[in-house]
Design an enzyme around this catalytic site. Sequence first.
Site, PDB file in Angstrom:
ATOM      1  N   TYR A  83       0.839  -1.203   0.000  1.00  0.00           N
ATOM      2  CA  TYR A  83       0.000   0.000   0.000  1.00  0.00           C
ATOM      3  C   TYR A  83       0.875   1.256   0.000  1.00  0.00           C
ATOM      4  O   TYR A  83       0.581   2.227  -0.676  1.00  0.00           O
ATOM      5  CB  TYR A  83      -0.934   0.009   1.222  1.00  0.00           C
ATOM      6  CG  TYR A  83      -1.917   1.157   1.141  1.00  0.00           C
ATOM      7  CD1 TYR A  83      -3.118   1.006   0.449  1.00  0.00           C
ATOM      8  CD2 TYR A  83      -1.630   2.404   1.710  1.00  0.00           C
ATOM      9  CE1 TYR A  83      -4.011   2.057   0.324  1.00  0.00           C
ATOM     10  CE2 TYR A  83      -2.511   3.464   1.587  1.00  0.00           C
ATOM     11  CZ  TYR A  83      -3.707   3.290   0.903  1.00  0.00           C
ATOM     12  OH  TYR A  83      -4.574   4.337   0.776  1.00  0.00           O
ATOM     13  N   PHE A 135      -7.005  22.667 -24.054  1.00  0.00           N
ATOM     14  CA  PHE A 135      -7.274  21.247 -24.178  1.00  0.00           C
ATOM     15  C   PHE A 135      -8.484  20.959 -23.300  1.00  0.00           C
ATOM     16  O   PHE A 135      -8.635  21.537 -22.222  1.00  0.00           O
ATOM     17  CB  PHE A 135      -6.078  20.352 -23.803  1.00  0.00           C
ATOM     18  CG  PHE A 135      -6.428  18.917 -24.060  1.00  0.00           C
ATOM     19  CD1 PHE A 135      -6.536  18.462 -25.365  1.00  0.00           C
ATOM     20  CD2 PHE A 135      -6.762  18.055 -23.026  1.00  0.00           C
ATOM     21  CE1 PHE A 135      -6.954  17.163 -25.634  1.00  0.00           C
ATOM     22  CE2 PHE A 135      -7.174  16.757 -23.291  1.00  0.00           C
ATOM     23  CZ  PHE A 135      -7.278  16.311 -24.600  1.00  0.00           C
ATOM     24  N   THR A 136      -9.329  20.056 -23.761  1.00  0.00           N
ATOM     25  CA  THR A 136     -10.650  19.836 -23.156  1.00  0.00           C
ATOM     26  C   THR A 136     -10.590  19.649 -21.629  1.00  0.00           C
ATOM     27  O   THR A 136     -11.194  20.414 -20.879  1.00  0.00           O
ATOM     28  CB  THR A 136     -11.296  18.610 -23.822  1.00  0.00           C
ATOM     29  OG1 THR A 136     -10.379  17.517 -23.757  1.00  0.00           O
ATOM     30  CG2 THR A 136     -11.627  18.894 -25.285  1.00  0.00           C
ATOM     31  N   ASP A 226       2.366  21.033 -19.886  1.00  0.00           N
ATOM     32  CA  ASP A 226       1.629  19.792 -20.121  1.00  0.00           C
ATOM     33  C   ASP A 226       2.581  18.919 -20.928  1.00  0.00           C
ATOM     34  O   ASP A 226       2.750  19.105 -22.137  1.00  0.00           O
ATOM     35  CB  ASP A 226       0.324  20.057 -20.877  1.00  0.00           C
ATOM     36  CG  ASP A 226      -0.459  18.765 -21.121  1.00  0.00           C
ATOM     37  OD1 ASP A 226       0.164  17.682 -21.062  1.00  0.00           O
ATOM     38  OD2 ASP A 226      -1.662  18.835 -21.377  1.00  0.00           O
ATOM     39  N   LYS A 269       0.131   8.528 -23.230  1.00  0.00           N
ATOM     40  CA  LYS A 269       0.562   8.889 -24.591  1.00  0.00           C
ATOM     41  C   LYS A 269       2.051   8.551 -24.748  1.00  0.00           C
ATOM     42  O   LYS A 269       2.410   7.403 -24.961  1.00  0.00           O
ATOM     43  CB  LYS A 269       0.302  10.375 -24.851  1.00  0.00           C
ATOM     44  CG  LYS A 269      -1.177  10.712 -25.097  1.00  0.00           C
ATOM     45  CD  LYS A 269      -1.965  10.805 -23.853  1.00  0.00           C
ATOM     46  CE  LYS A 269      -3.337  11.396 -24.061  1.00  0.00           C
ATOM     47  NZ  LYS A 269      -4.139  11.360 -22.834  1.00  0.00           N
ATOM     48  N   ARG A 393     -12.519  16.758 -33.619  1.00  0.00           N
ATOM     49  CA  ARG A 393     -11.830  17.797 -32.859  1.00  0.00           C
ATOM     50  C   ARG A 393     -12.229  19.137 -33.462  1.00  0.00           C
ATOM     51  O   ARG A 393     -11.469  19.802 -34.137  1.00  0.00           O
ATOM     52  CB  ARG A 393     -10.303  17.629 -32.898  1.00  0.00           C
ATOM     53  CG  ARG A 393      -9.769  16.390 -32.254  1.00  0.00           C
ATOM     54  CD  ARG A 393      -9.557  16.438 -30.751  1.00  0.00           C
ATOM     55  NE  ARG A 393     -10.709  16.265 -29.935  1.00  0.00           N
ATOM     56  CZ  ARG A 393     -10.668  15.969 -28.628  1.00  0.00           C
ATOM     57  NH1 ARG A 393      -9.519  15.791 -28.012  1.00  0.00           N
ATOM     58  NH2 ARG A 393     -11.764  15.855 -27.912  1.00  0.00           N
ATOM     59  N   PHE A 460     -18.245  16.003 -26.078  1.00  0.00           N
ATOM     60  CA  PHE A 460     -17.841  15.167 -27.208  1.00  0.00           C
ATOM     61  C   PHE A 460     -17.808  13.681 -26.858  1.00  0.00           C
ATOM     62  O   PHE A 460     -17.979  12.831 -27.721  1.00  0.00           O
ATOM     63  CB  PHE A 460     -16.474  15.613 -27.756  1.00  0.00           C
ATOM     64  CG  PHE A 460     -15.378  15.585 -26.725  1.00  0.00           C
ATOM     65  CD1 PHE A 460     -15.174  16.663 -25.888  1.00  0.00           C
ATOM     66  CD2 PHE A 460     -14.556  14.472 -26.590  1.00  0.00           C
ATOM     67  CE1 PHE A 460     -14.173  16.623 -24.921  1.00  0.00           C
ATOM     68  CE2 PHE A 460     -13.557  14.430 -25.637  1.00  0.00           C
ATOM     69  CZ  PHE A 460     -13.375  15.513 -24.786  1.00  0.00           C
TER      70      PHE A 460
HETATM   71  N1  PM9 Z   1      -5.856  13.368 -24.408  1.00  0.00           N
HETATM   72  C1  PM9 Z   1      -6.596  12.380 -26.415  1.00  0.00           C
HETATM   73  O1  PM9 Z   1      -7.235  11.508 -26.995  1.00  0.00           O
HETATM   74  C2  PM9 Z   1      -7.546  11.559 -24.190  1.00  0.00           C
HETATM   75  C3  PM9 Z   1      -8.993  11.729 -24.398  1.00  0.00           C
HETATM   76  S1  PM9 Z   1      -9.637  13.230 -25.037  1.00  0.00           S
HETATM   77  C4  PM9 Z   1      -9.964  14.114 -23.605  1.00  0.00           C
HETATM   78  O2  PM9 Z   1      -5.876  13.195 -27.017  1.00  0.00           O
HETATM   79  C5  PM9 Z   1      -3.301  16.491 -23.192  1.00  0.00           C
HETATM   80  C6  PM9 Z   1      -2.471  17.285 -24.135  1.00  0.00           C
HETATM   81  C7  PM9 Z   1      -4.036  15.402 -23.623  1.00  0.00           C
HETATM   82  C8  PM9 Z   1      -4.833  14.665 -22.702  1.00  0.00           C
HETATM   83  C9  PM9 Z   1      -5.653  13.610 -23.119  1.00  0.00           C
HETATM   84  C10 PM9 Z   1      -4.816  15.077 -21.348  1.00  0.00           C
HETATM   85  C11 PM9 Z   1      -5.607  14.330 -20.317  1.00  0.00           C
HETATM   86  C12 PM9 Z   1      -4.069  16.155 -20.976  1.00  0.00           C
HETATM   87  N2  PM9 Z   1      -3.329  16.849 -21.904  1.00  0.00           N
HETATM   88  O3  PM9 Z   1      -6.662  11.441 -20.744  1.00  0.00           O
HETATM   89  O4  PM9 Z   1      -6.642  12.241 -18.424  1.00  0.00           O
HETATM   90  O5  PM9 Z   1      -3.967  15.068 -24.925  1.00  0.00           O
HETATM   91  O6  PM9 Z   1      -4.785  10.859 -19.238  1.00  0.00           O
HETATM   92  O7  PM9 Z   1      -4.997  13.133 -20.039  1.00  0.00           O
HETATM   93  C13 PM9 Z   1      -6.647  12.468 -24.973  1.00  0.00           C
HETATM   94  P1  PM9 Z   1      -5.826  11.842 -19.583  1.00  0.00           P
END
Ligand code: PM9
Length: 469
Positions: A83, A135-136, A226, A269, A393, A460
């Site tokens: 843990y 970014f969303t 980021d 990513k 997008r 979306f």
């Molecule tokens: N990006 C993408 O498909 C995941 C789903 S769409 C909301 O591109 C950036 C630059 C991203 C990103 C996710 C996140 C969030 C932060 N910054 O999906 O929570 O491209 O791991 O990361 C998506 P998490």
Amino acid sequence: MNTSSGTAGTPTKRSWAEPFKIKMVELLKVTTLEERKAALKEAGYNTFLLKSDDVYIDLLTDSGTNAMSDVQWAGLMLGDEAYAGSRNYYNLEDNVRKFYGYKYLVPTHQGRGAEHIISQILIKPGDFVPGNMYFTTTRLHQELAGGSFVDVICDEAHDANNLNPFKGNVDLKKVEALIAKVGAKKIPYLSVAVTVNMAGGQPVSMENLRDVRALCKKHGIRVIMDATRAMENAYFIKIREKGFADKTIPEILLEMCSYSDGCTMSGKKDLLVNIGGFLAINEWEVFEEARNLVVVYEGLHTYGGLAGRDMEAMSRGIVEAANYDHLRARIGQVEYVGEGLAKADVPFVLPVGGHAIFLDAKKFLPHLKQTQFPAQALAAELYLESGIRAMERGIVSAGRNKETGDHYYPALELVRLTFPRRVYTQAHCDVLIESVIEVYRNRNKIKGLNMIYEPKYLRFFQARFEPIV
Ligand code: PM9
């Protein structure tokens, strides 16, 4: 393709291949047009709502869809599921320090976990957060903390055809104007994404990062990076920016991060894993507060919602992601598709970015109004044509202005063909190119969509549509 010298002194075009071989495969299902029509209708014409079993080539996202290496899989068996104080946390901490250079690490279940924590710590109601394009999830967490996002990306980023090699750059004049308008005290930090997802995976130059740092320092404003696709950004700096050709990816990455105070990271990513993220920071006080919050929302500060084995896979992923040959093959695959589409004059965002080809739906479907959701309609049509899943997008992703309630109308209305890392072959790319060209040939027949269900947040993901008849 690579150009090297032949023995007789004449340049010969030499092919290069992925720097891996395949040990295990996952079988794909080919569907009929009738099956795809039914699946799309059931999914409300939203590719996010398709069952992945109904998808042939899945280019929805590069997030969590990567293939792990044998070394990463072996790392799973070394997961220490204690843990507290898991050895895998310390391995991850070592690699974050070594490759990104930040002092303190807080693991999170994925990127938005880190965005949530940093937003809650640094943003007060009424604050402004400048960033190089929204970014969303990032913008939503800033807004939920009471802040307002302000776009300070260079104008070129909003133009799909502008060939500037660093279209992710921050426009310093826009930052200065914001400081003059609201005062530096109302700006807790500037958020700089490397690369910029919504602009087409466009990189930020080292020169720009250096200048942003200097300007922010002058006004006492933090810079939070980021770093989700920072490795890909480092690759672009190496091949596109003067003075970096002889530097290694790790050297470039360390310099990039040195111009910031910390980062949020979606390991799903760059870091070649299926789940994981972190917040990394240099200030002890911010770290202390992040450790307080992570135990409320994610898990103990030495696992942050992850299993020990997930942290190990991500730690090993950092090492593999920083490999030049890996990045060349990864971005080379995107370029290959770009070259194929360009031959048929299919419109897409140029220059080709790091993780995806972004089809320009405004140019592809000029007969549709933006309120008829052209990118959403194009993604649906591509699925119908070939079972390939892409992501909208454009106006749907942009959401609504929280003050006026009206849609945001982004200049870029795009369909993202996103490449999972180490998953698809060049033959899959050929099928993709052929399918997109076929849809382009029949573009005049594509009609728009009506939105019939709209969720409150990040619409979306779950919105539903029906075809305009
Ligand atoms: N990006 C993408 O498909 C995941 C789903 S769409 C909301 O591109 C950036 C630059 C991203 C990103 C996710 C996140 C969030 C932060 N910054 O999906 O929570 O491209 O791991 O990361 C998506 P998490």
